[in-house]
Design a protein around this motif. Structure first.
Motif, mmCIF file in Angstrom:
data_model
loop_
_atom_site.group_PDB
_atom_site.id
_atom_site.type_symbol
_atom_site.label_atom_id
_atom_site.label_comp_id
_atom_site.label_asym_id
_atom_site.label_seq_id
_atom_site.Cartn_x
_atom_site.Cartn_y
_atom_site.Cartn_z
ATOM 1 N N HIS A 111 0.867 9.879 6.078
ATOM 2 C CA HIS A 111 0.839 10.298 7.481
ATOM 3 C C HIS A 111 -0.607 10.342 7.954
ATOM 4 C CE1 HIS A 111 -0.162 13.935 5.294
ATOM 5 N NE2 HIS A 111 -0.602 14.478 6.419
ATOM 6 N N GLY A 112 -0.784 10.349 9.243
ATOM 7 C CA GLY A 112 -2.116 10.477 9.820
ATOM 8 C C GLY A 112 -2.961 9.239 9.636
ATOM 9 N N TYR A 113 -3.713 9.197 8.551
ATOM 10 C CA TYR A 113 -4.615 8.077 8.258
ATOM 11 C C TYR A 113 -4.520 7.694 6.791
ATOM 12 C CZ TYR A 113 -6.688 9.914 12.559
ATOM 13 O OH TYR A 113 -6.873 10.382 13.828
ATOM 14 N N ALA A 114 -4.597 6.384 6.547
ATOM 15 C CA ALA A 114 -4.766 5.854 5.197
ATOM 16 C C ALA A 114 -5.826 4.763 5.319
ATOM 17 C CB ALA A 114 -3.462 5.308 4.635
ATOM 18 N N PHE A 115 -7.075 5.163 5.203
ATOM 19 C CA PHE A 115 -8.207 4.277 5.415
ATOM 20 C C PHE A 115 -8.910 3.984 4.090
ATOM 21 C CE2 PHE A 115 -9.093 5.983 9.991
ATOM 22 C CZ PHE A 115 -8.024 5.259 10.479
ATOM 23 N N GLY A 116 -9.423 2.766 3.945
ATOM 24 C CA GLY A 116 -10.294 2.431 2.824
ATOM 25 C C GLY A 116 -9.688 2.770 1.476
ATOM 26 N N GLY A 117 -10.367 3.645 0.739
ATOM 27 C CA GLY A 117 -9.862 4.051 -0.565
ATOM 28 C C GLY A 117 -8.495 4.701 -0.482
ATOM 29 N N GLY A 118 -8.230 5.421 0.601
ATOM 30 C CA GLY A 118 -6.914 6.025 0.789
ATOM 31 C C GLY A 118 -5.822 4.986 0.923
ATOM 32 N N PHE A 119 -6.133 3.891 1.602
ATOM 33 C CA PHE A 119 -5.178 2.781 1.726
ATOM 34 C C PHE A 119 -4.893 2.176 0.359
ATOM 35 C CE2 PHE A 119 -4.405 -1.808 2.525
ATOM 36 C CZ PHE A 119 -3.256 -1.702 3.304
ATOM 37 N N GLN A 120 -5.931 1.998 -0.448
ATOM 38 C CA GLN A 120 -5.737 1.413 -1.777
ATOM 39 C C GLN A 120 -4.946 2.345 -2.690
ATOM 40 O OE1 GLN A 120 -9.355 -1.026 -3.154
ATOM 41 N NE2 GLN A 120 -10.202 0.250 -1.524
ATOM 42 N N ILE A 121 -5.215 3.653 -2.611
ATOM 43 C CA ILE A 121 -4.440 4.615 -3.405
ATOM 44 C C ILE A 121 -2.972 4.536 -3.033
ATOM 45 C CG2 ILE A 121 -4.041 7.083 -3.795
ATOM 46 C CD1 ILE A 121 -7.117 7.421 -3.436
ATOM 47 N N MET A 122 -2.680 4.475 -1.758
ATOM 48 C CA MET A 122 -1.295 4.343 -1.289
ATOM 49 C C MET A 122 -0.613 3.122 -1.887
ATOM 50 S SD MET A 122 -0.084 3.430 2.592
ATOM 51 C CE MET A 122 -0.434 1.666 2.369
ATOM 52 N N LEU A 123 -1.353 2.027 -2.010
ATOM 53 C CA LEU A 123 -0.773 0.784 -2.523
ATOM 54 C C LEU A 123 -0.411 0.880 -4.001
ATOM 55 C CD1 LEU A 123 -3.034 -1.927 -0.840
ATOM 56 C CD2 LEU A 123 -0.881 -0.964 -0.009
ATOM 57 N N GLY A 124 -0.987 1.859 -4.708
ATOM 58 C CA GLY A 124 -0.646 2.039 -6.107
ATOM 59 C C GLY A 124 0.756 2.579 -6.323
ATOM 60 N N ALA A 125 1.369 3.109 -5.271
ATOM 61 C CA ALA A 125 2.732 3.637 -5.379
ATOM 62 C C ALA A 125 3.746 2.501 -5.414
ATOM 63 C CB ALA A 125 3.029 4.569 -4.207
ATOM 64 N N ASP A 126 4.903 2.774 -6.012
ATOM 65 C CA ASP A 126 5.999 1.796 -6.042
ATOM 66 C C ASP A 126 6.630 1.631 -4.668
ATOM 67 O OD1 ASP A 126 6.960 1.518 -9.250
ATOM 68 O OD2 ASP A 126 5.854 3.319 -8.740
ATOM 69 N N ILE A 127 6.739 2.736 -3.947
ATOM 70 C CA ILE A 127 7.383 2.783 -2.636
ATOM 71 C C ILE A 127 6.466 3.584 -1.721
ATOM 72 C CG2 ILE A 127 9.413 3.633 -1.350
ATOM 73 C CD1 ILE A 127 10.938 3.445 -4.087
ATOM 74 N N ARG A 128 6.310 3.133 -0.458
ATOM 75 C CA ARG A 128 5.426 3.807 0.482
ATOM 76 C C ARG A 128 6.204 4.118 1.763
ATOM 77 N NH1 ARG A 128 3.851 0.243 -2.532
ATOM 78 N NH2 ARG A 128 4.735 -1.328 -1.152
ATOM 79 N N VAL A 129 6.345 5.413 2.048
ATOM 80 C CA VAL A 129 7.036 5.877 3.242
ATOM 81 C C VAL A 129 5.979 6.433 4.191
ATOM 82 C CG1 VAL A 129 8.811 7.398 4.174
ATOM 83 C CG2 VAL A 129 9.054 6.473 1.846
ATOM 84 N N ALA A 130 5.950 5.934 5.424
ATOM 85 C CA ALA A 130 4.907 6.343 6.367
ATOM 86 C C ALA A 130 5.510 6.895 7.647
ATOM 87 C CB ALA A 130 4.001 5.158 6.699
#
Length: 263
Positions: A111-130
């Motif tokens: 939620h909110g923001y997934a920028f830079g390193g945060g975006f890459q951390i999110m991509l490490g998940a199997d499933i991403r719900v936003a």
């Protein structure tokens, strides 16, 4: 785990929360170390069958803490970007790759923001719900850098090359519906944490042997060289950090002025 990252458990589901809400969970060295430590804490837990990854406050993760950049650059420079400390990864890459490598499925609630390193951390998940209002950016280009936290492994699994190129070259922000259309987000939900926890509970009710085997099989058959990509990512970043144009990108961003680069 720490004042930066917490783990709570409900039944056989663990929820890992980035807990620096006053800074929108921006990544400094303690946060990076806390995220990696949380994944390492869970990887051998047979009693935990699914993991939810989320952020406290108004953002999932706003990326690198600009104020922490000198410390992070010093740590990376002393160790060497290409030194492997966590399997195929360095410390920074492990922040995202540890979730992809975790034997249990990981669902990111964003939620909110997934920028830079945060975006890459999110991509490490199997499933991403936003959440529908979430904003995303491959923001490293804004600071004269390239994605170097596993992004070049993880993005290629999800999106077309031209999309990755455009977003990496421009560092532009993009919306949740675009993120979903391009493959970075699995689904949208008004309450992504509630939806992620519901999915995790459903997964935890399945055979843990079959679920772990499925994750390993899907990962194994994605046909990408993780080791080669991660070392190439580190080499590219090492050549950029501290150079005049990279420092100018940082200074211009901090001073809120247009950068003046040298060819």
């Amino acid at each position: 785990m720490s004042d930066r990252v917490t783990i709570s458990e409900t039944g056989q589901v663990a929820t890992v929360t980035l807990s620096r809400p006053d800074k929108r969970n921006a990544l400094d060295l303690p946060m990076i170390e806390g995220i990696v430590a949380a994944a390492e804490n869970l990887k051998d837990r047979r009693d935990i069958r699914a993991v939810v990854l989320t952020g406290a406050g108004e953002a999932f993760c706003a990326g690198l803490d600009v104020a922490a950049m000198p410390v992070l650059a010093k740590v990376a420079g002393e160790a060497g970007f290409q030194t492997r400390t966590h399997g195929a990864s360095n410390l920074f890459q492990a922040t995202a790759m540890a979730w992809a490598e975790l034997p249990q499925p990981v669902i990111a609630a964003v939620h909110g923001y997934a920028f830079g390193g945060g975006f890459q951390i999110m991509l490490g998940a199997d499933i991403r719900v936003a959440a529908p209002q979430t904003r995303f950016s491959i923001m490293e280009g804004r600071w004269g850098l390239v994605p170097d936290m596993g992004g070049m492994v993880l993005m290629r699994r999800l999106a077309r090359g031209d999309v990755i190129r455009r977003l990496t070259y421009t560092a532009e922000q993009f919306a949740a519906d675009d993120a979903q259309a391009w493959g970075f987000v699995t689904e949208l939900a008004e309450d992504p944490l509630l939806r992620a926890q519901s999915l995790a509970t459903e997964i935890a009710a399945r055979s843990p042997d079959a679920v772990r085997a499925a994750k390993a099989l899907i990962t194994e058959t994605e046909l990408t060289s993780i080791e080669g990509t991660l070392i190439a990512e580190s080499a590219a970043q090492e050549a950029l950090v501290g150079q005049p144009n990279q420092m100018e990108a940082v200074m211009a961003g901090m001073q809120k002025r247009p950068p003046v680069f040298r060819d």
